[in-house]
Design a protein around this motif. Structure first.
Motif: not given
Length: 275
Positions: A81-82, A89, A131, A134, A149
């Motif tokens: 995840y970020y 990250v 990620e 993002h 996404e």
């Protein structure tokens, strides 16, 4: 086409084939966190051996306004995840373990070990690139339409396709999406992600759209969509180029090119398109 698109083209061709090792890489802070559980130490060692997190350093060729941290750590769950607050990250060692378990189940024979290791590495690099994408969307304040996404998948994928060194990366991404369970619950329909199978066919289509001969083996799986994939790729190519082009750090990019044995780009030579 914008005047920035050629630098973006060379950047994306460099991202997956050259790792920045100069001052530009200082924009990305790499941390291999402790594996507190003994059962996860192997995953930490594997990540370090693959230089998994260093894969993100090529993104230093963008003019990042602040340092981005990329870390691998024990999370108590399989995830990546970020975090936009800390601009971090995270790849969880538990996710690495999960991918290894699935891959070695899919490729159980000793002679298939190399294939299993290839898709594990490719999947991890795709997830990391997703990620980091993002992070780019956040820190560069990129404006787009549609779901973030999907855009993160596009940024991650187009770099691999444009680089020409995408075999293991794409193989890992396609394997990752193909092995995921299809959740058809109401919550799944409300989720910000496309279904994993949709992501699988998106990546297939973008690759086939870029090079129909190289990825000819994907045509039959795409059905009638195959005839539209080149157009999809062209629209994505122009869109990603216009989003990222203005944020390229030409000095950092030229250092990447120097490492790859390529001549430097001049500011006046920024007029051809993303491959």
């Amino acid at each position: 086409m914008t005047k920035f698109m050629s630098t973006c083209a060379f950047l994306l061709c460099s991202i997956f084939s050259i790792i920045a090792t100069t001052e530009a890489a200082s924009k990305i802070k790499i941390i291999y966190g402790e594996a507190r559980s003994g059962s996860l130490r192997q995953q930490k060692e594997t990540a370090q051996r693959l230089r998994l997190l260093e894969f993100a350093e090529a993104y230093s060729s963008f003019s990042l306004p602040s340092k981005l941290t990329v870390t691998a750590e024990e999370c108590d769950h399989a995830n990546a995840y970020y975090n936009s607050v800390t601009r971090t990250v995270t790849i969880c060692y538990e996710l690495m373990r999960h991918l290894e378990q699935v891959a070695f189940k899919d490729y159980p024979r000793p002679r298939e070990r190399a294939q299993a290791e290839m898709v594990i590495e490719g999947a991890l690099k795709f997830i990391l690139a997703h990620e980091v994408s993002h992070a780019l969307i956040d820190v560069l304040q990129l404006r787009f339409t549609g779901r973030e996404e999907d855009v993160a998948d596009q940024i991650a994928t187009i770099g691999a396709i444009a680089s020409g060194v995408s075999t293991s990366f794409l193989a890992g991404a396609l394997w990752f999406f193909d092995t995921a369970n299809t959740d058809l619950s109401e919550q799944a329909f409300a989720d910000e992600h496309s279904f994993q199978k949709q992501r699988l066919y998106n990546v297939m289509c973008w690759a086939y759209g870029k090079d129909e001969q190289k990825y000819k083996h994907l045509e039959s799986s795409l059905g009638s969509r195959a005839t539209h994939c080149h157009g999809e790729y062209e629209i994505m190519r122009e869109g990603i180029g216009s989003l990222l082009g203005p944020h390229v750090d030409l000095n950092a990019l030229n250092e990447l090119r120097r490492q790859g044995g390529l001549p430097p780009l001049q500011p006046s030579a920024q007029r051809f398109t993303l491959p």
